[in-house]
Design a protein around this motif. Sequence first.
Motif, mmCIF file in Angstrom:
data_model
loop_
_atom_site.group_PDB
_atom_site.id
_atom_site.type_symbol
_atom_site.label_atom_id
_atom_site.label_comp_id
_atom_site.label_asym_id
_atom_site.label_seq_id
_atom_site.Cartn_x
_atom_site.Cartn_y
_atom_site.Cartn_z
ATOM 1 N N GLY A 90 0.805 -1.215 0.000
ATOM 2 C CA GLY A 90 0.000 0.000 0.000
ATOM 3 C C GLY A 90 0.838 1.263 0.000
ATOM 4 O O GLY A 90 0.552 2.222 -0.728
ATOM 5 N N LEU A 91 1.887 1.290 0.824
ATOM 6 C CA LEU A 91 2.772 2.458 0.850
ATOM 7 C C LEU A 91 3.416 2.673 -0.513
ATOM 8 O O LEU A 91 3.552 3.814 -0.982
ATOM 9 C CB LEU A 91 3.846 2.265 1.916
ATOM 10 N N ARG A 92 3.828 1.585 -1.150
ATOM 11 C CA ARG A 92 4.466 1.700 -2.468
ATOM 12 C C ARG A 92 3.471 2.118 -3.537
ATOM 13 O O ARG A 92 3.820 2.872 -4.456
ATOM 14 C CB ARG A 92 5.168 0.370 -2.811
ATOM 15 N N LEU A 93 2.231 1.663 -3.428
ATOM 16 C CA LEU A 93 1.196 2.117 -4.355
ATOM 17 C C LEU A 93 0.986 3.623 -4.238
ATOM 18 O O LEU A 93 0.838 4.321 -5.252
ATOM 19 C CB LEU A 93 -0.127 1.396 -4.061
ATOM 20 N N ALA A 94 0.970 4.125 -3.012
ATOM 21 C CA ALA A 94 0.767 5.562 -2.805
ATOM 22 C C ALA A 94 1.914 6.383 -3.366
ATOM 23 O O ALA A 94 1.727 7.556 -3.723
ATOM 24 C CB ALA A 94 0.576 5.847 -1.321
ATOM 25 N N LEU A 95 3.097 5.778 -3.449
ATOM 26 C CA LEU A 95 4.248 6.463 -4.036
ATOM 27 C C LEU A 95 4.267 6.321 -5.559
ATOM 28 O O LEU A 95 4.659 7.256 -6.266
ATOM 29 C CB LEU A 95 5.543 5.899 -3.452
ATOM 30 N N LEU A 96 3.823 5.176 -6.063
ATOM 31 C CA LEU A 96 3.836 4.938 -7.510
ATOM 32 C C LEU A 96 2.704 5.670 -8.232
ATOM 33 O O LEU A 96 2.888 6.133 -9.359
ATOM 34 C CB LEU A 96 3.714 3.433 -7.797
ATOM 35 N N ALA A 97 1.536 5.722 -7.612
ATOM 36 C CA ALA A 97 0.353 6.255 -8.305
ATOM 37 C C ALA A 97 -0.408 7.223 -7.406
ATOM 38 O O ALA A 97 -1.571 6.989 -7.062
ATOM 39 C CB ALA A 97 -0.551 5.099 -8.733
ATOM 40 N N PRO A 98 0.214 8.329 -7.011
ATOM 41 C CA PRO A 98 -0.442 9.253 -6.062
ATOM 42 C C PRO A 98 -1.745 9.834 -6.577
ATOM 43 O O PRO A 98 -2.628 10.159 -5.782
ATOM 44 C CB PRO A 98 0.618 10.341 -5.850
ATOM 45 N N ASP A 99 -1.889 9.951 -7.885
ATOM 46 C CA ASP A 99 -3.108 10.539 -8.440
ATOM 47 C C ASP A 99 -4.280 9.563 -8.424
ATOM 48 O O ASP A 99 -5.424 9.972 -8.657
ATOM 49 C CB ASP A 99 -2.865 11.007 -9.876
ATOM 50 N N ARG A 100 -4.004 8.278 -8.161
ATOM 51 C CA ARG A 100 -5.064 7.268 -8.205
ATOM 52 C C ARG A 100 -5.534 6.834 -6.816
ATOM 53 O O ARG A 100 -6.643 6.326 -6.673
ATOM 54 C CB ARG A 100 -4.593 6.036 -8.991
ATOM 55 N N ILE A 101 -4.700 7.028 -5.803
ATOM 56 C CA ILE A 101 -5.026 6.552 -4.468
ATOM 57 C C ILE A 101 -5.770 7.642 -3.697
ATOM 58 O O ILE A 101 -5.225 8.707 -3.417
ATOM 59 C CB ILE A 101 -3.756 6.145 -3.690
ATOM 60 N N THR A 102 -7.022 7.362 -3.351
ATOM 61 C CA THR A 102 -7.836 8.356 -2.648
ATOM 62 C C THR A 102 -7.589 8.329 -1.150
ATOM 63 O O THR A 102 -7.717 9.359 -0.473
ATOM 64 C CB THR A 102 -9.322 8.106 -2.909
ATOM 65 N N ALA A 103 -7.270 7.156 -0.613
ATOM 66 C CA ALA A 103 -7.040 7.002 0.828
ATOM 67 C C ALA A 103 -6.250 5.724 1.047
ATOM 68 O O ALA A 103 -6.325 4.781 0.249
ATOM 69 C CB ALA A 103 -8.362 6.942 1.584
ATOM 70 N N LEU A 104 -5.500 5.696 2.144
ATOM 71 C CA LEU A 104 -4.649 4.538 2.454
ATOM 72 C C LEU A 104 -4.799 4.196 3.931
ATOM 73 O O LEU A 104 -4.677 5.067 4.793
ATOM 74 C CB LEU A 104 -3.184 4.876 2.143
ATOM 75 N N ALA A 105 -5.056 2.925 4.210
ATOM 76 C CA ALA A 105 -5.071 2.436 5.587
ATOM 77 C C ALA A 105 -4.109 1.260 5.691
ATOM 78 O O ALA A 105 -4.162 0.342 4.871
ATOM 79 C CB ALA A 105 -6.472 2.000 5.997
ATOM 80 N N VAL A 106 -3.202 1.315 6.657
ATOM 81 C CA VAL A 106 -2.233 0.236 6.839
ATOM 82 C C VAL A 106 -2.319 -0.270 8.278
ATOM 83 O O VAL A 106 -2.468 0.501 9.223
ATOM 84 C CB VAL A 106 -0.796 0.684 6.497
ATOM 85 N N LEU A 107 -2.209 -1.584 8.424
ATOM 86 C CA LEU A 107 -2.381 -2.231 9.719
ATOM 87 C C LEU A 107 -1.199 -3.154 9.988
ATOM 88 O O LEU A 107 -0.810 -3.950 9.119
ATOM 89 C CB LEU A 107 -3.669 -3.055 9.759
#
Length: 250
Positions: A90-107
């Motif tokens: 998830g963290l890497r997705l938010a770095l790779l595609a910031p324009d596509r990720i609306t929200a991120l939750a990590v557990l």
Amino acid sequence: MTHYVDHGGDGPAVVLLHSFLKDGEMFAPQVAALGDAFRLITVDERGHGQTPADGPFTYWDVARDVLAVLDELGIDQFAVVGTSQGGFIGLRLALLAPDRITALAVLGTSAVEEDPQIAEAYRGLGALWATQGPTDQLVDMVATICTGTMDSSAWKIKLRAMPADRVTLLMEALVGRDGVLDRLGEISCPTLVLHGSADAAYPVERATEIVEAVPKAEPLVLVDGGAHFLSLTDPDAVNPPLREFLAANA
């Protein structure tokens, strides 16, 4: 080909990314609790469940696999929920595609590379698995680290069925991963971090680091007595804040 299940729903799209040695079924509690409000998509990450792995890979590769799934589904904007290994992705997705990720939750996750001593211990565990197979002692050890006191009988059956060479491959991706803590300031989406106080894999410090580094991070949600695979082991504590966060940001 990456295997996934689109659980449907008319709400915002949310991708659920599972932890190490699990598959998309680990999010059954979230599918049941959140499926009325969101379009939930569970993904079997590379080498897990019904998705093959034919050689070494990184979590950056898996993040790109997930983007390909969303492309196939025609989904441009989506939220991500990731537990443990799913949080790495998830963290890497938010770095790779910031324009596509609306929200991120990590557990129950971490943004740093694996501690060298722990990495060697895990490599040793993988070597034992490769030479001796999934003995009761090995399977019980992994289950205790991941699920604490939860009854994990059904998961142990899946563990025993996993090919030994695949476990070695997955273990190397886990312990050889790079750290992204110094890049978390680039994550632009709202982010929720949840962690169990009894997490046997990563101390609460790992969660605090993420909260302090991500600009739009919510306050840490600490689950008292929560185990490592938090979304599976402690859904009653996880689902309400997760639902509230996704409803406001997804």
